[in-house]
Structure formats: structure tokens, C-alpha cells
Design a protein around this motif. Structure first.
Motif, PDB file in Angstrom:
ATOM      1  N   SER A 238      -7.075   1.668   5.647  1.00 22.12           N
ATOM      2  CA  SER A 238      -8.340   1.705   4.931  1.00 22.12           C
ATOM      3  C   SER A 238      -8.985   3.089   4.965  1.00 22.12           C
ATOM      4  O   SER A 238      -9.397   3.621   3.926  1.00 22.12           O
ATOM      5  CB  SER A 238      -9.294   0.660   5.510  1.00 22.12           C
ATOM      6  OG  SER A 238     -10.528   0.712   4.854  1.00 22.12           O
TER       7      SER A 238
ATOM      8  N   GLU B 153      -6.986   5.621   2.968  1.00 22.13           N
ATOM      9  CA  GLU B 153      -7.232   5.471   1.530  1.00 22.13           C
ATOM     10  C   GLU B 153      -8.585   6.050   1.140  1.00 22.13           C
ATOM     11  O   GLU B 153      -8.709   6.717   0.124  1.00 22.13           O
ATOM     12  CB  GLU B 153      -7.140   3.996   1.125  1.00 22.13           C
ATOM     13  CG  GLU B 153      -7.423   3.741  -0.337  1.00 22.13           C
ATOM     14  CD  GLU B 153      -6.517   4.513  -1.294  1.00 22.13           C
ATOM     15  OE1 GLU B 153      -7.005   4.890  -2.383  1.00 22.13           O
ATOM     16  OE2 GLU B 153      -5.352   4.755  -0.964  1.00 22.13           O
ATOM     17  N   ARG B 154      -9.599   5.809   1.940  1.00 24.94           N
ATOM     18  CA  ARG B 154     -10.924   6.348   1.621  1.00 24.94           C
ATOM     19  C   ARG B 154     -10.942   7.875   1.656  1.00 24.94           C
ATOM     20  O   ARG B 154     -11.599   8.509   0.839  1.00 24.94           O
ATOM     21  CB  ARG B 154     -11.984   5.792   2.556  1.00 24.94           C
ATOM     22  CG  ARG B 154     -12.451   4.411   2.134  1.00 24.94           C
ATOM     23  CD  ARG B 154     -13.582   3.946   2.978  1.00 24.94           C
ATOM     24  NE  ARG B 154     -12.958   3.406   4.203  1.00 24.94           N
ATOM     25  CZ  ARG B 154     -13.597   3.112   5.304  1.00 24.94           C
ATOM     26  NH1 ARG B 154     -14.881   3.304   5.398  1.00 24.94           N
ATOM     27  NH2 ARG B 154     -12.961   2.614   6.341  1.00 24.94           N
TER      28      ARG B 154
ATOM     29  N   ASN C  90       0.839  -1.198   0.000  1.00 23.27           N
ATOM     30  CA  ASN C  90       0.000   0.000   0.000  1.00 23.27           C
ATOM     31  C   ASN C  90       0.877   1.251   0.000  1.00 23.27           C
ATOM     32  O   ASN C  90       0.564   2.231  -0.668  1.00 23.27           O
ATOM     33  CB  ASN C  90      -0.915   0.023   1.229  1.00 23.27           C
ATOM     34  CG  ASN C  90      -2.053  -0.950   1.107  1.00 23.27           C
ATOM     35  OD1 ASN C  90      -2.368  -1.445   0.030  1.00 23.27           O
ATOM     36  ND2 ASN C  90      -2.668  -1.241   2.235  1.00 23.27           N
TER      37      ASN C  90
END
Length: 149
Positions: free
Chosen positions: A122, A125-126, A5
Motif C-alpha cells: 500500500s 503504491e502511494r 499487484n
């Protein structure tokens, strides 16, 4: 070696800055691109962690990035981030294009890594994924890599 990532995020940051800088025309364009991306990041995070939280986290990212780029001698003031950003822009503009590009990429990458440590990959990233969506990813020759810490 698998792509992480972190690697994907660094590539996306590099691509975004290259696109906004017009392919690395000069240090001024790099400064505009880095600070423009920063403004987008701050706007997306203000409702989540507050303006003060964003400013403090950015100050920490700046401190960490300064270890590699000692010329980033901005006295970061979370209460007056506008003045600090103006000075930061001048620091970028005074450097060679490649050096400014590497530092801009490293600063934004360090910030997102710190954020991911606090709120998770997560959610990071959102929240920030839309900022880093590259139109046409450049090659490494078009824009320096994001070297952090």
C-alpha cells in the motif's frame, strides 16, 4: 489467473519506460528512460527512507538484477551514486535495445518489489504510483516484459 499487484506494477513500469523512451528507439533512449524514472523514484523516496536508504536498496536491486543480466557489472557505491549511475547508463547504452529495455524494466521492478517487502504494498503504491502512471499502455510487442529474479 488473476492479475496481481506485482503484474500491474510491472505493466505500469513497462508502459512508463516505453513512453519515456519514445517507443524503444535505441538503447540510449532506453537508458535515459530508465535513469529518468529512477531519478523520480529517488526523489519521492528520499524524504521517507533517506538518500542513503534509497541508494542501498537500489544497490541490492542491481545485485539481484545482475543475476539475469550479467553485463550489469556496476560497482555500486551508495556514497557516490552519481558516478555509479553514469556507469550504469553506459552499460545500458552498450547493449542491444531489447536487452537494455528488459534490464531497465527488471531493475526498476526489482527495486519496487524490494521496497514493497520493506514498507508494504500500500505505501509503495502511494509513494511510487504517480511515477508509473502510463499515458497509453503499450502492448507487449512495443516494449519487453519486466522479468525479475
Amino acid at each position: 489467473m488473476s492479475t496481481t499487484n506485482r503484474d500491474l506494477r510491472h505493466a505500469a513500469i513497462r508502459s512508463t519506460l516505453a513512453r519515456h523512451a519514445g517507443g524503444v528507439a535505441d538503447a540510449g533512449a532506453v537508458a535515459e528512460a530508465a535513469l529518468g524514472a529512477w531519478q523520480q523514484v529517488a526523489e519521492r523516496l528520499d524524504p521517507v527512507i533517506g538518500a542513503r536508504g534509497v541508494a542501498v536498496l537500489f544497490g541490492r536491486a542491481l545485485h539481484l538484477t545482475r543475476k539475469r543480466f550479467a553485463w550489469l557489472v556496476v560497482a555500486w557505491d551508495p556514497a557516490d551514486s552519481g558516478a555509479s549511475l553514469t556507469y550504469l547508463k553506459a552499460c545500458f547504452e552498450a547493449r542491444e535495445t531489447d536487452d537494455a529495455a528488459q534490464a531497465g524494466c527488471a531493475l526498476l521492478a526489482t527495486f519496487t518489489e524490494l521496497l514493497a517487502t520493506l514498507i508494504g504494498e500500500s505505501l509503495t503504491e502511494r509513494l511510487l504510483g504517480p511515477v508509473w502512471v502510463p499515458a497509453n499502455p503499450p502492448t507487449d510487442q512495443e516494449y519487453p516484459t519486466c522479468a525479475t529474479r
